[in-house]
Structure formats: structure tokens, C-alpha cells
Scaffold this motif. Structure first.
Motif, short mmCIF file in Angstrom:
data_model
loop_
_atom_site.label_atom_id
_atom_site.label_comp_id
_atom_site.label_asym_id
_atom_site.label_seq_id
_atom_site.Cartn_x
_atom_site.Cartn_y
_atom_site.Cartn_z
N UNK A 1 11.04 44.73 19.37
CA UNK A 1 10.31 43.47 19.15
C UNK A 1 8.84 43.70 18.85
N UNK A 2 8.24 44.63 19.59
CA UNK A 2 6.80 44.84 19.46
C UNK A 2 6.44 46.24 19.95
N UNK A 3 5.54 46.89 19.22
CA UNK A 3 5.05 48.20 19.64
C UNK A 3 3.96 48.02 20.70
N UNK A 4 3.86 48.97 21.62
CA UNK A 4 2.83 48.84 22.67
C UNK A 4 1.42 49.05 22.10
N UNK A 5 0.42 48.48 22.77
CA UNK A 5 -0.96 48.67 22.33
C UNK A 5 -1.40 50.12 22.60
N UNK A 6 -2.33 50.61 21.80
CA UNK A 6 -2.75 52.00 21.98
C UNK A 6 -3.83 52.17 23.05
N UNK A 7 -4.71 51.21 23.20
CA UNK A 7 -5.86 51.39 24.08
C UNK A 7 -5.70 50.84 25.48
N UNK A 8 -4.51 50.42 25.86
CA UNK A 8 -4.29 49.85 27.19
C UNK A 8 -3.24 50.67 27.93
N UNK A 9 -3.33 50.67 29.26
CA UNK A 9 -2.34 51.35 30.07
C UNK A 9 -1.03 50.56 30.03
N UNK B 1 -1.67 55.73 28.41
CA UNK B 1 -2.51 55.01 27.46
C UNK B 1 -2.41 55.84 26.18
N UNK B 2 -1.76 55.32 25.19
CA UNK B 2 -1.43 56.09 24.00
C UNK B 2 -2.66 56.59 23.25
N UNK B 3 -3.79 55.92 23.41
CA UNK B 3 -5.01 56.38 22.73
C UNK B 3 -5.52 57.70 23.31
N UNK B 4 -5.02 58.11 24.48
CA UNK B 4 -5.43 59.37 25.09
C UNK B 4 -4.74 60.58 24.45
N UNK B 5 -3.75 60.35 23.60
CA UNK B 5 -2.98 61.43 23.01
C UNK B 5 -3.46 61.72 21.59
#
Length: 92
Positions: free
Chosen positions: A28-36, A53-57
Motif C-alpha cells: 500500500x505504501x512505502x515507509x518514510x526514509x527519515x523517520x524511525x 531509520x532508512x536514511x541511516x543506510x
């Protein structure tokens, strides 16, 4: 014991039950990158769960099989998956 296609109806019930509790299906929706976020995905017959938190990768992780970015964004070989934002104070 690995999860396989014969478990399809049970897996769909599991996802729908979590969605009723506020989880969001990966389809339905991809998770946000900058949030836990917290997540559960069934990949190659096994359940993987975690917080990140995907932005950490690194962006190269998108191509690294089994990385969180690979599982949550590419969704290759994902049978089902759900995610939700972490509750304040429970991240990391």
C-alpha cells in the motif's frame, strides 16, 4: 519451518490483523526514509522484524540482498510486509 505459498491465507489474515492495529502494508505504501519505523516482512520463507531509520543506510544497500533497504524498498521475494512509525521514545 519456512513459510511457503501454502500458508497464503494465514499470511493474508496476519497482515490484515496488523493493519487493523495501525500497521501499513508494504504494497500500500512505502515507509518514510527519515523517520524511525518498525517492520515485519516475510522474505524467502522467513519472518524478519526490526526497527530502523532508512536514511541511516547507504544508498548502495538498495542493491545488497537482505539489507533493510533492500527488503523494504525493493520488496524482491517479499511475500508480505507491514510497517509503522515507532512510538516516541521507543526508537533506536
Amino acid at each position: 519451518m519456512p513459510i511457503n505459498k501454502s500458508h497464503g491465507p494465514e499470511i493474508s489474515k496476519w497482515r490484515r490483523r496488523l493493519e487493523r492495529k495501525g500497521w501499513i502494508g508494504l504494497r500500500r505504501s512505502l515507509p518514510p526514509t527519515g523517520e524511525w519505523i518498525e517492520f515485519h516482512v516475510i522474505w524467502k520463507g522467513w519472518l524478519y522484524s526490526g526497527r530502523c531509520r532508512l536514511s541511516d543506510y547507504d544508498q548502495a544497500d538498495y542493491w545488497r540482498e537482505g539489507s533493510m533497504t533492500y527488503l523494504l524498498y525493493r520488496q524482491q521475494d517479499i511475500v508480505e510486509g507491514v510497517w509503522r512509525r515507532c512510538e516516541p521514545g521507543r526508537a533506536g
